[in-house]
Design an enzyme around this catalytic site. Structure first.
Site, PDB file in Angstrom:
ATOM      1  N   THR A  41       3.185  -3.219  10.735  1.00  0.00           N
ATOM      2  CA  THR A  41       3.643  -2.327  11.989  1.00  0.00           C
ATOM      3  C   THR A  41       1.783  -2.766  12.867  1.00  0.00           C
ATOM      4  O   THR A  41       1.757  -2.324  14.139  1.00  0.00           O
ATOM      5  CB  THR A  41       2.042  -1.035  11.367  1.00  0.00           C
ATOM      6  OG1 THR A  41       3.553  -0.651  10.019  1.00  0.00           O
ATOM      7  CG2 THR A  41       2.936   0.178  11.995  1.00  0.00           C
ATOM      8  N   TYR A  91       4.276  -6.436  -1.165  1.00  0.00           N
ATOM      9  CA  TYR A  91       5.220  -5.612   0.415  1.00  0.00           C
ATOM     10  C   TYR A  91       6.896  -5.917  -0.532  1.00  0.00           C
ATOM     11  O   TYR A  91       6.697  -7.087   0.209  1.00  0.00           O
ATOM     12  CB  TYR A  91       5.005  -6.188   0.797  1.00  0.00           C
ATOM     13  CG  TYR A  91       5.380  -5.275   2.269  1.00  0.00           C
ATOM     14  CD1 TYR A  91       6.628  -4.313   2.274  1.00  0.00           C
ATOM     15  CD2 TYR A  91       5.080  -6.016   3.393  1.00  0.00           C
ATOM     16  CE1 TYR A  91       6.895  -3.335   3.142  1.00  0.00           C
ATOM     17  CE2 TYR A  91       5.938  -5.204   4.551  1.00  0.00           C
ATOM     18  CZ  TYR A  91       6.946  -4.514   4.860  1.00  0.00           C
ATOM     19  OH  TYR A  91       6.817  -2.907   5.442  1.00  0.00           O
ATOM     20  N   LYS A  93       3.853  -2.015  -2.495  1.00  0.00           N
ATOM     21  CA  LYS A  93       4.602  -1.024  -0.504  1.00  0.00           C
ATOM     22  C   LYS A  93       5.964  -1.538  -1.064  1.00  0.00           C
ATOM     23  O   LYS A  93       7.010  -2.373  -1.088  1.00  0.00           O
ATOM     24  CB  LYS A  93       3.876  -2.225   0.283  1.00  0.00           C
ATOM     25  CG  LYS A  93       4.490  -1.235   0.836  1.00  0.00           C
ATOM     26  CD  LYS A  93       3.802  -1.756   2.147  1.00  0.00           C
ATOM     27  CE  LYS A  93       4.531  -0.611   3.646  1.00  0.00           C
ATOM     28  NZ  LYS A  93       4.304  -1.195   4.957  1.00  0.00           N
ATOM     29  N   ILE A 113       1.786   3.795   2.452  1.00  0.00           N
ATOM     30  CA  ILE A 113       1.949   3.188   3.550  1.00  0.00           C
ATOM     31  C   ILE A 113       2.389   3.438   4.691  1.00  0.00           C
ATOM     32  O   ILE A 113       3.245   2.640   4.332  1.00  0.00           O
ATOM     33  CB  ILE A 113       1.692   1.638   2.977  1.00  0.00           C
ATOM     34  CG1 ILE A 113       0.792   1.524   1.768  1.00  0.00           C
ATOM     35  CG2 ILE A 113       0.921   0.887   4.437  1.00  0.00           C
ATOM     36  CD1 ILE A 113       0.490  -0.209   1.682  1.00  0.00           C
TER      37      ILE A 113
END
Length: 317
Positions: A50, A141, A169, A211
């Protein structure tokens, strides 16, 4: 299978990186950090997906971290900062961990290797080597629809035995896999969903938090839903979620973080919605939809949204 982990939990924000004239916008970054430090946000992820981390050079990445840490220190707010890293060469990532060892961060969010599609044993050795290369905590992740490889639960559980691999995540997009991981994970290994649209369901199945890019817009609402569930108010949490569920769809209607940057720009939190190629600004149609939603929320919340820029200006850099 007990470990020495300390569980990460709550609402974490993968912070966007503001740009202006193709450079890092320090002023807007400070404004963002101040704003979200006043929200019920438990941690920030910097320079990740992001945050358009793949477009940042090393100097810019370090500046994002140092500015964020300095701003938090200035206002006396303790909030952990994790740095996003990714890559498909284990040696290069080890060097990245060495280069960032002096940066002002508390830990790392490290994506599975992309494009190369290694085996489960390769993934295990990759993350084990990274864990050996830093004393800082690491979040894995797992996002196979971006990387092309899914870190399976058996491998994840092996990695969870490492003291500084503290959680994941979870964007595996397989609810059965996610539930199985939450059921079998060791004590202290955090599962934070990265699927904004699945936040409520993940919490009801045992996730420790999320998240969430959508928390750029409604951090308090996301945090309230989790708090209601902790307090046993499932009906209240579900009612709140029904009001919030359309927001992630809007903010991911076109490639992220372009819709979020447009929103933050329109409410005065950043001075430009600029992105770096290959990311581009949102379409006029989506911009109009977001602008209408901002106006709707202004009406629903009074002056809370329209006064963001004014409040930020009252605390100049």
């Amino acid at each position: 299978m007990e470990t020495g982990h300390s569980t990460l939990q709550g609402l974490w924000l993968p912070l966007i990186t503001p740009f202006r004239d193709d450079g890092l916008d320090d002023v807007s970054l400070r404004r963002l950090v101040r704003h979200f430090a006043a929200q019920p946000v438990d941690g920030l992820i910097l320079a990740a997906t992001t945050g358009e981390g793949l477009t940042l050079d090393e100097e810019e990445g370090e500046r994002v971290c140092s500015i964020s840490a300095a701003e938090l220190a200035k206002i006396g707010r303790h909030m952990p900062l994790y740095l996003g890293l990714s890559g498909s060469d284990t040696r290069k990532l080890i060097k990245a961990l060495e280069h960032t060892a002096r940066w002002a961060v508390d830990g790392y969010l490290i994506a599975c290797p992309y494009y190369t599609r290694p085996s489960q044993e390769g993934l295990f050795r990759h993350f084990s080597a990274l864990a050996d290369s830093t004393a800082r905590p690491m979040l894995i992740y797992n996002i196979p629809y971006r990387t092309g490889v899914n870190l399976g639960n058996e491998t994840m559980l092996r990695l969870a035995e490492r003291a500084n691999i503290v959680g994941v995540k979870d964007c595996c997009a397989d609810q059965a896999q996610s539930f199985d991981l939450m059921r079998r994970r060791p004590s202290g290994f955090a599962v934070l969903t990265g699927e904004d649209a699945l936040f409520y369901g993940a919490l009801t199945q045992g996730a420790d938090g999320g998240i969430l890019a959508s928390a750029h817009v409604e951090a308090r609402a996301f945090a309230t839903i989790r708090n209601r569930l902790i307090e046993g108010d499932q009906a209240g949490a579900l009612s709140d979620w029904r009001l919030l569920a359309d927001l992630p769809r809007l903010l991911f209607a076109e490639p992220s973080p372009a819709p979020i940057k447009h929103w933050l720009w329109r409410v005065g939190l950043i001075d430009s919605p600029e992105l770096r190629l290959p990311m581009t600004r949102i379409s006029d149609a989506l911009a109009a939809r977001i602008d209408r939603e901002i106006e709707r929320m202004k009406s629903a919340h009074g002056l809370a949204i329209e006064n963001i820029a004014e409040r930020s200006a009252a605390h100049p850099v």
